[in-house]
Scaffold this motif. Structure first.
Motif, mmCIF file in Angstrom:
data_model
loop_
_atom_site.group_PDB
_atom_site.id
_atom_site.type_symbol
_atom_site.label_atom_id
_atom_site.label_comp_id
_atom_site.label_asym_id
_atom_site.label_seq_id
_atom_site.Cartn_x
_atom_site.Cartn_y
_atom_site.Cartn_z
ATOM 1 N N GLU A 1 0.843 -1.195 0.000
ATOM 2 C CA GLU A 1 0.000 0.000 0.000
ATOM 3 C C GLU A 1 0.877 1.244 0.000
ATOM 4 O O GLU A 1 0.560 2.235 -0.632
ATOM 5 C CB GLU A 1 -0.920 0.019 1.222
ATOM 6 C CG GLU A 1 -2.128 -0.848 1.101
ATOM 7 C CD GLU A 1 -3.077 -0.418 0.008
ATOM 8 O OE1 GLU A 1 -3.275 0.797 -0.217
ATOM 9 O OE2 GLU A 1 -3.625 -1.308 -0.655
ATOM 10 N N THR B 1 3.728 1.694 -1.379
ATOM 11 C CA THR B 1 4.526 1.933 -2.587
ATOM 12 C C THR B 1 3.859 2.946 -3.510
ATOM 13 O O THR B 1 4.508 3.469 -4.403
ATOM 14 C CB THR B 1 4.800 0.645 -3.395
ATOM 15 O OG1 THR B 1 3.568 0.104 -3.848
ATOM 16 C CG2 THR B 1 5.597 -0.353 -2.600
ATOM 17 N N ARG B 2 2.597 3.204 -3.305
ATOM 18 C CA ARG B 2 1.884 4.126 -4.190
ATOM 19 C C ARG B 2 2.543 5.497 -4.238
ATOM 20 O O ARG B 2 2.748 6.051 -5.310
ATOM 21 C CB ARG B 2 0.430 4.281 -3.757
ATOM 22 C CG ARG B 2 -0.401 3.095 -4.079
ATOM 23 C CD ARG B 2 -1.829 3.318 -3.665
ATOM 24 N NE ARG B 2 -2.596 2.140 -4.045
ATOM 25 C CZ ARG B 2 -3.898 2.103 -4.094
ATOM 26 N NH1 ARG B 2 -4.592 3.166 -3.783
ATOM 27 N NH2 ARG B 2 -4.515 1.003 -4.449
ATOM 28 N N ILE B 3 2.861 6.054 -3.087
ATOM 29 C CA ILE B 3 3.417 7.412 -3.044
ATOM 30 C C ILE B 3 4.809 7.468 -3.674
ATOM 31 O O ILE B 3 5.040 8.273 -4.573
ATOM 32 C CB ILE B 3 3.380 7.969 -1.612
ATOM 33 C CG1 ILE B 3 1.924 8.199 -1.210
ATOM 34 C CG2 ILE B 3 4.188 9.260 -1.504
ATOM 35 C CD1 ILE B 3 1.724 8.559 0.242
ATOM 36 N N ALA C 1 6.152 5.446 -5.795
ATOM 37 C CA ALA C 1 6.062 5.068 -7.208
ATOM 38 C C ALA C 1 5.518 6.205 -8.063
ATOM 39 O O ALA C 1 5.724 6.222 -9.275
ATOM 40 C CB ALA C 1 5.188 3.822 -7.371
ATOM 41 N N LEU C 2 4.853 7.153 -7.455
ATOM 42 C CA LEU C 2 4.406 8.355 -8.164
ATOM 43 C C LEU C 2 5.419 9.489 -8.009
ATOM 44 O O LEU C 2 5.715 10.209 -8.961
ATOM 45 C CB LEU C 2 3.037 8.806 -7.640
ATOM 46 C CG LEU C 2 2.460 10.060 -8.280
ATOM 47 C CD1 LEU C 2 2.242 9.870 -9.781
ATOM 48 C CD2 LEU C 2 1.158 10.448 -7.609
ATOM 49 N N CYS C 3 5.976 9.619 -6.810
ATOM 50 C CA CYS C 3 6.901 10.734 -6.538
ATOM 51 C C CYS C 3 8.210 10.621 -7.309
ATOM 52 O O CYS C 3 8.737 11.641 -7.759
ATOM 53 C CB CYS C 3 7.185 10.827 -5.040
ATOM 54 S SG CYS C 3 5.786 11.464 -4.113
ATOM 55 N N GLU D 1 3.630 1.808 -12.671
ATOM 56 C CA GLU D 1 2.171 1.804 -12.547
ATOM 57 C C GLU D 1 1.634 0.635 -11.719
ATOM 58 O O GLU D 1 0.739 0.842 -10.891
ATOM 59 C CB GLU D 1 1.542 1.842 -13.951
ATOM 60 C CG GLU D 1 0.057 2.063 -13.954
ATOM 61 C CD GLU D 1 -0.728 0.768 -13.884
ATOM 62 O OE1 GLU D 1 -1.859 0.813 -13.378
ATOM 63 O OE2 GLU D 1 -0.216 -0.283 -14.300
ATOM 64 N N ARG E 1 1.359 1.315 -8.139
ATOM 65 C CA ARG E 1 0.332 2.281 -7.743
ATOM 66 C C ARG E 1 -1.071 1.716 -7.874
ATOM 67 O O ARG E 1 -1.965 2.096 -7.139
ATOM 68 C CB ARG E 1 0.439 3.550 -8.592
ATOM 69 C CG ARG E 1 1.710 4.340 -8.360
ATOM 70 C CD ARG E 1 1.687 5.673 -9.092
ATOM 71 N NE ARG E 1 1.284 5.577 -10.481
ATOM 72 C CZ ARG E 1 2.111 5.302 -11.496
ATOM 73 N NH1 ARG E 1 3.391 5.097 -11.269
ATOM 74 N NH2 ARG E 1 1.661 5.247 -12.731
ATOM 75 N N SER E 2 -1.288 0.806 -8.815
ATOM 76 C CA SER E 2 -2.646 0.353 -9.113
ATOM 77 C C SER E 2 -3.026 -0.947 -8.433
ATOM 78 O O SER E 2 -4.183 -1.304 -8.399
ATOM 79 C CB SER E 2 -2.820 0.183 -10.622
ATOM 80 O OG SER E 2 -2.085 -0.945 -11.062
ATOM 81 N N HIS E 3 -2.043 -1.675 -7.937
ATOM 82 C CA HIS E 3 -2.275 -2.961 -7.277
ATOM 83 C C HIS E 3 -2.846 -4.018 -8.212
ATOM 84 O O HIS E 3 -3.551 -4.903 -7.786
ATOM 85 C CB HIS E 3 -3.163 -2.796 -6.045
ATOM 86 C CG HIS E 3 -2.519 -1.964 -5.006
ATOM 87 N ND1 HIS E 3 -1.452 -2.383 -4.269
ATOM 88 C CD2 HIS E 3 -2.768 -0.702 -4.600
ATOM 89 C CE1 HIS E 3 -1.072 -1.436 -3.445
ATOM 90 N NE2 HIS E 3 -1.852 -0.405 -3.630
#
Length: 190
Positions: free
Chosen positions: A10, A12-14, A16-18, A171, A174-176
């Motif tokens: 969960e 890794t979303r930030i 992986a976008l940053c 991606e 971020r998308s799981h």
């Protein structure tokens, strides 16, 4: 079939976008700074280096989260150590570039400059490669990550392209979808 998610993924979303966003910001700031013809100590130059520093720290965070999700093994442990050592080398160099007095007090040894970037790359490539081998990260996305970081290594002028490739490559983090840490469980009630 139901799926459970690893709680570490969960988060890794930030990063992986940053990481791609900060690399794009660095590329844009670098471009604008070059147009303005400023020296290597101007505010745009410093802001760009701070973005680069943030991206490096973001990759270090991803290294740790991926390692925790994949579990300990000789390969994942080695990859994590390489990635973190490479990130530390980059941080040392970038902080010294921003504040040259640091390099006068603690100069960067030649081996750190020479071995840091390859260690940084090997770390993230190996961790995502292990995930791809386990069918927990799509191979096409792994290839995009490799090509994206290779663009940065080839030329800082390619930072915008690298950022787009990494945005798409990361991606799944971020998308799981087909994510690391997702383990299908079989419903035996059928």
């Amino acid at each position: 079939m139901s799926q459970s998610r690893s709680p570490t993924i969960e988060s890794t979303r930030i990063p992986a976008l940053c990481v791609p966003a900060l690399l794009l910001a660095y590329g844009i700031l670098r471009f604008v700074d070059r147009i303005g013809g400023t020296d290597e100590s101007g505010p745009l130059w410093v802001a760009g280096h701070l973005c680069f520093l943030g991206a490096i720290v973001g990759v270090a965070v991803l290294d740790v989260l991926l390692w925790r999700s994949l579990g300990q093994s000789l390969v994942t442990d080695t990859a994590d150590v390489l990635g973190l050592a490479g990130s530390a080398a980059f941080v040392w160099v970038i902080v010294g570039d921003i504040s040259p007095s640091i390099h006068s007090e603690l100069p960067v040894p030649g081996p750190v400059t020479a071995l840091g970037p390859p260690a940084f790359l090997l770390g993230i490539f190996m961790l995502l490669g292990v995930a791809a081998l386990r069918a927990q990260f799509p191979w096409p996305h792994w290839i995009l990550v490799v090509v994206g970081f290779s663009c940065v290594a080839a030329s800082l002028a390619l930072l915008p392209l690298a950022a787009v490739l990494l945005l798409v490559g990361f991606e799944p983090l971020r998308s799981h979808q087909r994510l690391i840490g997702e383990r299908p469980t079989v419903d035996h009630r059928r």
